[in-house]
Structure formats: C-alpha cells, structure tokens
Design a protein around this motif. Structure first.
Motif, PDB file in Angstrom:
ATOM      1  N   ARG A   1       0.816  -1.223   0.000  1.00 42.24           N
ATOM      2  CA  ARG A   1       0.000   0.000   0.000  1.00 42.24           C
ATOM      3  C   ARG A   1       0.850   1.274   0.000  1.00 42.24           C
ATOM      4  N   LEU A   2       2.093   1.195   0.443  1.00 41.66           N
ATOM      5  CA  LEU A   2       2.975   2.360   0.365  1.00 41.66           C
ATOM      6  C   LEU A   2       3.214   2.743  -1.099  1.00 41.66           C
ATOM      7  N   PHE A   3       3.184   1.764  -1.991  1.00 42.18           N
ATOM      8  CA  PHE A   3       3.429   1.971  -3.415  1.00 42.18           C
ATOM      9  C   PHE A   3       2.134   2.110  -4.208  1.00 42.18           C
ATOM     10  N   THR A   4       1.136   1.310  -3.842  1.00 43.22           N
ATOM     11  CA  THR A   4      -0.145   1.290  -4.551  1.00 43.22           C
ATOM     12  C   THR A   4      -1.252   1.280  -3.498  1.00 43.22           C
ATOM     13  N   PRO A   5      -1.679   2.464  -3.026  1.00 47.36           N
ATOM     14  CA  PRO A   5      -2.618   2.534  -1.899  1.00 47.36           C
ATOM     15  C   PRO A   5      -3.908   1.722  -2.073  1.00 47.36           C
ATOM     16  N   ASP A   6      -4.424   1.631  -3.296  1.00 48.02           N
ATOM     17  CA  ASP A   6      -5.665   0.877  -3.501  1.00 48.02           C
ATOM     18  C   ASP A   6      -5.417  -0.573  -3.930  1.00 48.02           C
ATOM     19  N   LEU A   7      -4.146  -0.975  -3.976  1.00 47.59           N
ATOM     20  CA  LEU A   7      -3.732  -2.334  -4.375  1.00 47.59           C
ATOM     21  C   LEU A   7      -4.230  -2.727  -5.770  1.00 47.59           C
ATOM     22  N   ASP A   8      -4.453  -1.742  -6.614  1.00 46.48           N
ATOM     23  CA  ASP A   8      -4.904  -2.000  -7.983  1.00 46.48           C
ATOM     24  C   ASP A   8      -3.745  -2.595  -8.786  1.00 46.48           C
TER      25      ASP A   8
ATOM     26  N   LEU B   1       8.355   8.274  -0.710  1.00 47.64           N
ATOM     27  CA  LEU B   1       8.320   6.815  -0.738  1.00 47.64           C
ATOM     28  C   LEU B   1       9.442   6.235   0.114  1.00 47.64           C
ATOM     29  N   ARG B   2      10.639   6.751  -0.055  1.00 49.64           N
ATOM     30  CA  ARG B   2      11.776   6.287   0.744  1.00 49.64           C
ATOM     31  C   ARG B   2      11.534   6.585   2.231  1.00 49.64           C
ATOM     32  N   GLN B   3      11.009   7.745   2.543  1.00 42.51           N
ATOM     33  CA  GLN B   3      10.716   8.107   3.930  1.00 42.51           C
ATOM     34  C   GLN B   3       9.677   7.171   4.535  1.00 42.51           C
ATOM     35  N   SER B   4       8.694   6.786   3.744  1.00 44.30           N
ATOM     36  CA  SER B   4       7.674   5.846   4.228  1.00 44.30           C
ATOM     37  C   SER B   4       8.288   4.499   4.580  1.00 44.30           C
ATOM     38  N   LEU B   5       9.218   4.038   3.753  1.00 46.91           N
ATOM     39  CA  LEU B   5       9.913   2.782   4.044  1.00 46.91           C
ATOM     40  C   LEU B   5      10.789   2.938   5.296  1.00 46.91           C
ATOM     41  N   GLU B   6      11.511   4.050   5.385  1.00 47.87           N
ATOM     42  CA  GLU B   6      12.382   4.285   6.525  1.00 47.87           C
ATOM     43  C   GLU B   6      11.619   4.300   7.860  1.00 47.87           C
ATOM     44  N   ALA B   7      10.365   4.727   7.818  1.00 46.21           N
ATOM     45  CA  ALA B   7       9.551   4.767   9.036  1.00 46.21           C
ATOM     46  C   ALA B   7       9.297   3.386   9.615  1.00 46.21           C
ATOM     47  N   HIS B   8       9.533   2.342   8.805  1.00 43.78           N
ATOM     48  CA  HIS B   8       9.268   0.971   9.242  1.00 43.78           C
ATOM     49  C   HIS B   8      10.541   0.132   9.335  1.00 43.78           C
ATOM     50  N   LEU B   9      11.694   0.810   9.379  1.00 40.72           N
ATOM     51  CA  LEU B   9      12.951   0.075   9.554  1.00 40.72           C
ATOM     52  C   LEU B   9      12.945  -0.677  10.878  1.00 40.72           C
TER      53      LEU B   9
END
Length: 131
Positions: free
Chosen positions: A37-44, A120-128
């Motif tokens: 969902r970080l990449f494709t919020p609606d999972l389309d 996008l990178r910041q979103s991933l970093e938040a879950h390190l």
C-alpha cells in the motif's frame, strides 16, 4: 513495524498437526499488503510498482491450528531501487518462522527498476527494524 493477525484454519495443518510449510509464504505475502500500500494505496494491479526478486524462509519453531498467529513485518534494508522486508510469525509468544523478501520498485511500462526516493523512501524508513 506492521502487524497482521490471523487464526490458522484446519486446512492450514499437515498430517503431523503443525501448520503446513506451504502456508507461511502465503501468510507472509498477505502481511506484506501494508508494504504494498505504500506503493499502490488501492492495491490496484494495473498500477502495481513492485516485483518480487527473492524470498527465503526459516522454520525455527512449531505453529499450530486454533491459536492466533501474529505476523510482524519490518523493513530491513533500503537500497537504490530495491528493499528487503523482514517478517516473523509469532504464536503464543514463541517465534515459529522468520523470513525475508526482496522487492524491487519497478515500472512495468518502462520495464526497468525505479529509484526509491522522496516520500516513498521516507515511508519505508519509518518501518525500519529497530536495532
């Protein structure tokens, strides 16, 4: 960290009464939906921006039918265009399995990897994973 709770069904077991080894990759993929969902919020799938490059799984304990399993999902590493997702399956306070998946940020239109930058990178970093 993301968490995903599931209750194993009877069909998830093998002849020995354990959770079948084929179920863990499926459970781990389900738990990666939060990362997707970080990449494709609606999972389309028509907007999909990831490819799976590798998975590995270690069985370190037993998992059983009838008791909730918590899947913990972390980001273990962030590269230029790929990143590693670490996952663990816990039941009753005991680690049953752990694994990693390497995902690549990818453009299906351009047929090439894409850099992990900005929000996008910041979103991933938040879950390190904490050290």
């Amino acid at each position: 960290m993301f968490t995903y709770i599931l209750t194993p069904g009877f069909t998830d077991t093998d002849a020995l009464g354990h959770i079948n080894n084929t179920r863990l990759p499926v459970w781990f993929e389900l738990a990666r939906n939060d990362v997707f969902r970080l990449f494709t919020p609606d999972l389309d799938p028509k907007k999909w921006a990831l490819i799976l490059a590798r998975i590995e799984l270690d069985f370190v304990g037993e998992l059983f039918y009838g008791t909730e399993v918590e899947i913990r999902t972390y980001i273990d590493r962030i590269g230029k265009s790929s990143f590693t997702v670490g996952q663990e399956a816990w039941q009753g306070g005991t680690l049953g399995a752990k694994g990693q998946a390497i995902l690549v940020h990818y453009s299906f239109n351009e047929k090439t990897s894409q850099p992990l930058e900005g929000e996008l990178r910041q979103s991933l970093e938040a879950h390190l994973r904490p050290e």
